[in-house]
Design a protein around this motif. Sequence first.
Motif, PDB file in Angstrom:
ATOM      1  N   VAL A  58      -9.381   2.583  -0.843  1.00  0.00           N
ATOM      2  CA  VAL A  58      -8.781   3.491   0.140  1.00  0.00           C
ATOM      3  C   VAL A  58      -9.370   3.160   1.503  1.00  0.00           C
ATOM      4  N   SER A  59      -8.494   2.927   2.460  1.00  0.00           N
ATOM      5  CA  SER A  59      -8.889   2.772   3.848  1.00  0.00           C
ATOM      6  C   SER A  59      -7.947   3.670   4.651  1.00  0.00           C
ATOM      7  N   TRP A  60      -7.982   3.576   5.963  1.00  0.00           N
ATOM      8  CA  TRP A  60      -7.198   4.477   6.807  1.00  0.00           C
ATOM      9  C   TRP A  60      -6.539   3.697   7.919  1.00  0.00           C
ATOM     10  N   ILE A  61      -5.373   4.188   8.353  1.00  0.00           N
ATOM     11  CA  ILE A  61      -4.722   3.632   9.533  1.00  0.00           C
ATOM     12  C   ILE A  61      -4.526   4.744  10.549  1.00  0.00           C
ATOM     13  N   GLU A  62      -4.667   4.386  11.801  1.00  0.00           N
ATOM     14  CA  GLU A  62      -4.381   5.275  12.925  1.00  0.00           C
ATOM     15  C   GLU A  62      -3.416   4.532  13.832  1.00  0.00           C
ATOM     16  N   VAL A  63      -2.255   5.110  14.087  1.00  0.00           N
ATOM     17  CA  VAL A  63      -1.244   4.500  14.943  1.00  0.00           C
ATOM     18  C   VAL A  63      -1.100   5.349  16.197  1.00  0.00           C
ATOM     19  N   ARG A  64      -1.145   4.666  17.358  1.00  0.00           N
ATOM     20  CA  ARG A  64      -0.973   5.331  18.644  1.00  0.00           C
ATOM     21  C   ARG A  64       0.130   4.631  19.423  1.00  0.00           C
ATOM     22  N   LEU A  65       0.998   5.415  20.046  1.00  0.00           N
ATOM     23  CA  LEU A  65       2.056   4.882  20.899  1.00  0.00           C
ATOM     24  C   LEU A  65       1.837   5.403  22.308  1.00  0.00           C
ATOM     25  N   THR A  66       1.831   4.490  23.276  1.00  0.00           N
ATOM     26  CA  THR A  66       1.590   4.865  24.665  1.00  0.00           C
ATOM     27  C   THR A  66       2.770   4.403  25.508  1.00  0.00           C
ATOM     28  N   PRO A  67       3.421   5.334  26.229  1.00  0.00           N
ATOM     29  CA  PRO A  67       4.513   4.927  27.112  1.00  0.00           C
ATOM     30  C   PRO A  67       3.979   4.053  28.253  1.00  0.00           C
ATOM     31  N   LEU A  68       4.734   3.023  28.586  1.00  0.00           N
ATOM     32  CA  LEU A  68       4.405   2.138  29.694  1.00  0.00           C
ATOM     33  C   LEU A  68       5.545   2.162  30.707  1.00  0.00           C
ATOM     34  N   GLU A  69       5.322   1.574  31.864  1.00  0.00           N
ATOM     35  CA  GLU A  69       6.371   1.510  32.886  1.00  0.00           C
ATOM     36  C   GLU A  69       7.601   0.806  32.356  1.00  0.00           C
ATOM     37  N   GLY A  70       8.747   1.204  32.875  1.00  0.00           N
ATOM     38  CA  GLY A  70       9.992   0.524  32.546  1.00  0.00           C
ATOM     39  C   GLY A  70      10.475   0.727  31.132  1.00  0.00           C
ATOM     40  N   ALA A  76       0.816  -1.219   0.000  1.00  0.00           N
ATOM     41  CA  ALA A  76       0.000   0.000   0.000  1.00  0.00           C
ATOM     42  C   ALA A  76       0.851   1.270   0.000  1.00  0.00           C
ATOM     43  N   GLY A  77       0.191   2.343  -0.332  1.00  0.00           N
ATOM     44  CA  GLY A  77       0.759   3.683  -0.235  1.00  0.00           C
ATOM     45  C   GLY A  77      -0.327   4.578   0.327  1.00  0.00           C
ATOM     46  N   GLY A  78      -0.048   5.856   0.399  1.00  0.00           N
ATOM     47  CA  GLY A  78      -1.070   6.768   0.895  1.00  0.00           C
ATOM     48  C   GLY A  78      -0.504   8.124   1.234  1.00  0.00           C
ATOM     49  N   VAL A  79      -1.278   8.866   2.023  1.00  0.00           N
ATOM     50  CA  VAL A  79      -0.922  10.225   2.421  1.00  0.00           C
ATOM     51  C   VAL A  79      -0.963  10.310   3.943  1.00  0.00           C
ATOM     52  N   VAL A  80       0.060  10.906   4.531  1.00  0.00           N
ATOM     53  CA  VAL A  80       0.093  11.147   5.974  1.00  0.00           C
ATOM     54  C   VAL A  80      -0.891  12.276   6.266  1.00  0.00           C
ATOM     55  N   GLN A  81      -1.904  11.995   7.099  1.00  0.00           N
ATOM     56  CA  GLN A  81      -2.958  12.976   7.360  1.00  0.00           C
ATOM     57  C   GLN A  81      -2.766  13.757   8.649  1.00  0.00           C
ATOM     58  N   THR A  82      -2.298  13.107   9.705  1.00  0.00           N
ATOM     59  CA  THR A  82      -2.010  13.798  10.967  1.00  0.00           C
ATOM     60  C   THR A  82      -0.718  13.252  11.532  1.00  0.00           C
ATOM     61  N   CYS A  83      -0.080  14.043  12.383  1.00  0.00           N
ATOM     62  CA  CYS A  83       1.180  13.617  12.974  1.00  0.00           C
ATOM     63  C   CYS A  83       1.378  14.345  14.300  1.00  0.00           C
ATOM     64  N   ASP A  84       1.482  13.582  15.391  1.00  0.00           N
ATOM     65  CA  ASP A  84       1.693  14.133  16.729  1.00  0.00           C
ATOM     66  C   ASP A  84       2.842  13.369  17.396  1.00  0.00           C
ATOM     67  N   PRO A  85       4.110  13.710  17.032  1.00  0.00           N
ATOM     68  CA  PRO A  85       5.264  12.973  17.562  1.00  0.00           C
ATOM     69  C   PRO A  85       5.377  13.103  19.088  1.00  0.00           C
ATOM     70  N   PRO A  86       5.752  12.101  19.803  1.00  0.00           N
ATOM     71  CA  PRO A  86       5.925  10.705  19.404  1.00  0.00           C
ATOM     72  C   PRO A  86       4.706   9.855  19.775  1.00  0.00           C
ATOM     73  N   HIS A  87       3.529  10.407  19.656  1.00  0.00           N
ATOM     74  CA  HIS A  87       2.332   9.723  20.159  1.00  0.00           C
ATOM     75  C   HIS A  87       1.431   9.100  19.100  1.00  0.00           C
ATOM     76  N   SER A  88       1.248   9.756  17.941  1.00  0.00           N
ATOM     77  CA  SER A  88       0.282   9.209  16.983  1.00  0.00           C
ATOM     78  C   SER A  88       0.465   9.788  15.589  1.00  0.00           C
ATOM     79  N   PHE A  89      -0.027   9.037  14.616  1.00  0.00           N
ATOM     80  CA  PHE A  89      -0.160   9.553  13.255  1.00  0.00           C
ATOM     81  C   PHE A  89      -1.303   8.806  12.579  1.00  0.00           C
ATOM     82  N   THR A  90      -1.861   9.428  11.547  1.00  0.00           N
ATOM     83  CA  THR A  90      -2.887   8.789  10.728  1.00  0.00           C
ATOM     84  C   THR A  90      -2.485   8.945   9.271  1.00  0.00           C
ATOM     85  N   ALA A  91      -2.960   8.004   8.458  1.00  0.00           N
ATOM     86  CA  ALA A  91      -2.640   8.046   7.032  1.00  0.00           C
ATOM     87  C   ALA A  91      -3.703   7.280   6.261  1.00  0.00           C
TER      88      ALA A  91
END
Length: 191
Positions: free
Chosen positions: A97-109, A74-89
């Motif tokens: 055409v579909s969409w992805i939403e990626v979220r990163l959450t800090p954990l202990e350790g 696949a390919g696509g366009v980066v729609q949102t970007c909030d480093p280092p927490h999330s992006f959508t494309a």
Amino acid sequence: MIDASEQINAVRRQVGSRTLEAGEARVTTISQAYDAPVEDVWDACTNAERIPRWFLPISGELRLGGRYQLQGNAGGVVQTCDPPHSFTATWEYGDEVSWIEVRLTPLEGDRTRFELDHIAHVDDDRWAQFGPGAVGIGWDLGLLGLASYFGAAGAGVRPEDAEVWSASTQGRAFMTLASERWYEASIAAGT
């Protein structure tokens, strides 16, 4: 080598729906915790030099509004970007055409939870035929790649070995287990 059942059990899978302007969409959600700080996971997921080390070769502009292309996928366009927490494309494959939403959450350790929603308009007939495993198994393989990347040296599947590994007994067992887990997630969602 990564133990297939251990990796399968480390991943959370969920199936749901979401109402978009264009109508009802299916959502497959996959997540896993990694032994790496959020900044490192962010860089592994957004740096064009690091992405091929665990996923696929990528080209284009990895920036807000930039167009990307994963080699042979696949390919696509980066729609949102909030480093280092999330992006959508957008996730453009063939004529769909579909969409992805990626979220990163800090954990202990100094650990990080990676979570990805894949949102797509899928008609009932197609969903009945393929279900969430149609995209879910591919994402399971992606999370396996990321687990291999952050794991001990030699403990995983390298991208250059993925095709051969996928055809191996262990690779087929992994995909069968992933498919069964997506089936269970679909049942839990009532689909």
